[in-house]
Design a protein around this motif. Structure first.
Motif, PDB file in Angstrom:
ATOM      1  N   MET A   1      25.094 -11.216-113.735  1.00  0.00           N
ATOM      2  CA  MET A   1      25.950 -11.572-114.281  1.00  0.00           C
ATOM      3  C   MET A   1      27.013 -10.190-113.917  1.00  0.00           C
ATOM      4  O   MET A   1      28.914 -10.840-113.622  1.00  0.00           O
ATOM      5  N   SER A  67      26.991  -8.766-133.394  1.00  0.00           N
ATOM      6  CA  SER A  67      26.298 -10.464-131.923  1.00  0.00           C
ATOM      7  C   SER A  67      27.801 -10.305-130.665  1.00  0.00           C
ATOM      8  O   SER A  67      28.398 -10.597-131.882  1.00  0.00           O
ATOM      9  N   GLY A  68      27.183 -10.307-130.161  1.00  0.00           N
ATOM     10  CA  GLY A  68      28.461 -10.495-129.060  1.00  0.00           C
ATOM     11  C   GLY A  68      28.054  -9.260-128.489  1.00  0.00           C
ATOM     12  O   GLY A  68      29.254  -8.887-127.659  1.00  0.00           O
ATOM     13  N   ALA A  69      27.291  -8.027-129.385  1.00  0.00           N
ATOM     14  CA  ALA A  69      28.004  -6.552-128.951  1.00  0.00           C
ATOM     15  C   ALA A  69      27.494  -6.653-127.121  1.00  0.00           C
ATOM     16  O   ALA A  69      28.530  -4.813-126.295  1.00  0.00           O
ATOM     17  N   GLY A  70      27.179  -6.772-127.158  1.00  0.00           N
ATOM     18  CA  GLY A  70      26.636  -6.853-125.929  1.00  0.00           C
ATOM     19  C   GLY A  70      24.870  -6.138-125.454  1.00  0.00           C
ATOM     20  O   GLY A  70      24.475  -6.148-124.695  1.00  0.00           O
ATOM     21  N   LYS A  71      24.184  -6.868-126.338  1.00  0.00           N
ATOM     22  CA  LYS A  71      23.348  -6.118-126.844  1.00  0.00           C
ATOM     23  C   LYS A  71      21.872  -7.048-125.474  1.00  0.00           C
ATOM     24  O   LYS A  71      21.271  -6.056-124.860  1.00  0.00           O
ATOM     25  N   SER A  72      22.016  -8.103-125.441  1.00  0.00           N
ATOM     26  CA  SER A  72      20.949  -8.595-124.084  1.00  0.00           C
ATOM     27  C   SER A  72      21.549  -8.245-122.903  1.00  0.00           C
ATOM     28  O   SER A  72      20.859  -8.515-122.211  1.00  0.00           O
ATOM     29  N   THR A  73      22.765  -8.446-122.888  1.00  0.00           N
ATOM     30  CA  THR A  73      23.562  -8.079-121.705  1.00  0.00           C
ATOM     31  C   THR A  73      23.008  -6.975-121.104  1.00  0.00           C
ATOM     32  O   THR A  73      22.438  -6.499-119.893  1.00  0.00           O
ATOM     33  N   ARG A 213      34.834 -12.295-126.625  1.00  0.00           N
ATOM     34  CA  ARG A 213      33.656 -11.701-126.169  1.00  0.00           C
ATOM     35  C   ARG A 213      32.708 -13.388-126.564  1.00  0.00           C
ATOM     36  O   ARG A 213      31.585 -13.999-125.755  1.00  0.00           O
ATOM     37  N   ARG A 217      31.443 -16.463-124.717  1.00  0.00           N
ATOM     38  CA  ARG A 217      30.391 -16.622-123.873  1.00  0.00           C
ATOM     39  C   ARG A 217      29.997 -18.539-124.919  1.00  0.00           C
ATOM     40  O   ARG A 217      28.866 -18.718-124.131  1.00  0.00           O
ATOM     41  N   ASP A 253      32.795  -1.251-120.822  1.00  0.00           N
ATOM     42  CA  ASP A 253      33.047  -0.819-120.032  1.00  0.00           C
ATOM     43  C   ASP A 253      31.111  -0.851-119.644  1.00  0.00           C
ATOM     44  O   ASP A 253      30.949  -0.529-119.844  1.00  0.00           O
TER      45      ASP A 253
END
Ligand code: GDP
Ligand code: ADP
Length: 278
Positions: A1, A67-73, A213, A217, A253
């Protein structure tokens, strides 16, 4: 990713579980079917990590934020860079699986996917979501909550989510840092337990960027997207309360956010790495 995909063949060996004699009650079958049970995994990997007696389990990590903040990324990057250090507590939910999500397919199931073969690690990790759930009906979930099987549970966007005690114990018994991805209600409830985790909040730079985001997604209907944005506004406010989180990371970033996340976890990471050497 993010970043170049590495294609070298790497044998990914993840620790699985203890011997049956050491399995706590929590490991035994209960009301939940679990495709990823330690028993199944053990058949496929004959080299479990021995848990050293008398050794304190590493501190868990609670990863929270809208949700969508980037936790799983960020989580995926962590799991990729620190193989055999972290384990993900696969939550239970009543929400429907998204395309590509499978029941119980979390980090702990990697060896099932890998078997004994050599596979390019980047391919394996990109195909495995650390975020998948045990997808259950409301009835099943409520019954297990009533049985006291959950450390915490919450309603989010019209669905139930929860962390089963055994999911955390399973990871901890393997001397791995257990990661829990929970919403703000989960944070509050975990604070009432004796888990003693490191609390990390991942926040978006702004609600507008969060919305973009989430839309990009392409996982949400308009209705669930609006519910997530509503919950996000509350989450963004609560995360400013002093003392709730050990660190609040603004994920603008992704590389910078990841460095900050590593920074707060490095002490626990090193403890696990050291304990494996001895
Ligand atoms: N309290 C609690 N929240 C959870 C749990 N698992 C996931 N969540 C939260 O539920 C929210 C929605 O998760 P999900 O449906 O996977 O959507 P996504 O975060 O947008 O990918 C997120 O804020 C998660 O952190 C859990 O076991 N307990
Ligand atoms: N720093 C970033 N900059 C741009 N896009 C990002 C960043 N971090 C994550 N994303 C993207 O935003 C979306 C939501 O991230 P995700 O990790 O799924 O969030 P969460 O797990 O918190 O719900 C994903 O499509 C992801 O690729």
């Amino acid at each position: 990713m993010y970043g170049a995909r590495r294609r070298e063949a790497v044998r990914v060996t993840l620790p699985i579980s203890q011997s049956p004699a050491n399995l706590s009650k929590a490991f035994r079958p209960s009301s939940f079917p679990n495709k990823c049970s330690p028993d199944t995994a053990r058949q496929l990997d004959p080299s479990p990590l021995p848990v050293k007696k008398g050794m304190a389990a590493p501190r868990p990590v609670v990863l929270s934020g809208p949700s969508g903040a980037g936790k799983s990324t960020l989580l995926k990057k962590l799991l990729k860079d620190y193989e055999g250090v972290f384990g993900f507590s696969v939550s239970h939910t009543t929400r429907n699986p998204r395309p590509g999500e499978e029941d119980g397919k979390g980090l702990n199931c990697l060896p099932i996917l890998l078997g004994a073969t050599l596979l390019p690690v980047a391919d394996v990790l990109s195909s495995v979501s650390s975020e998948d759930y045990h997808f259950v009906s409301r009835e099943t979930m409520q019954e297990a909550i009533d049985n006291g099987e959950f450390v915490e549970n919450a309603a989010f966007s019209g669905n139930m989510y929860g962390t089963r005690r055994a999911s955390v114990e399973d990871v901890q018994a393997q001397n791995l840092i257990c990661i829990l991805d929970v919403d703000i209600q989960g944070v509050r409830n975990i604070k009432k337990t004796d888990l003693n985790p490191i609390y990390v909040s991942i926040q978006p730079p702004s609600i507008e960027i969060l919305e973009k985001r989430l839309r990009d997604r392409q996982t949400e209907t308009e209705e669930s997207l609006q519910k997530r944005l509503e919950a996000a506004r509350i989450d963004m406010e609560l995360s400013k309360e002093p003392g709730v989180f050990d660190i609040v990371i603004i994920n603008d970033d992704v590389e910078e956010a990841y460095e900050k996340l590593k920074g707060v976890l490095i002490e626990e990471i090193q403890k696990v790495q050291e304990s494996k050497k001895s």
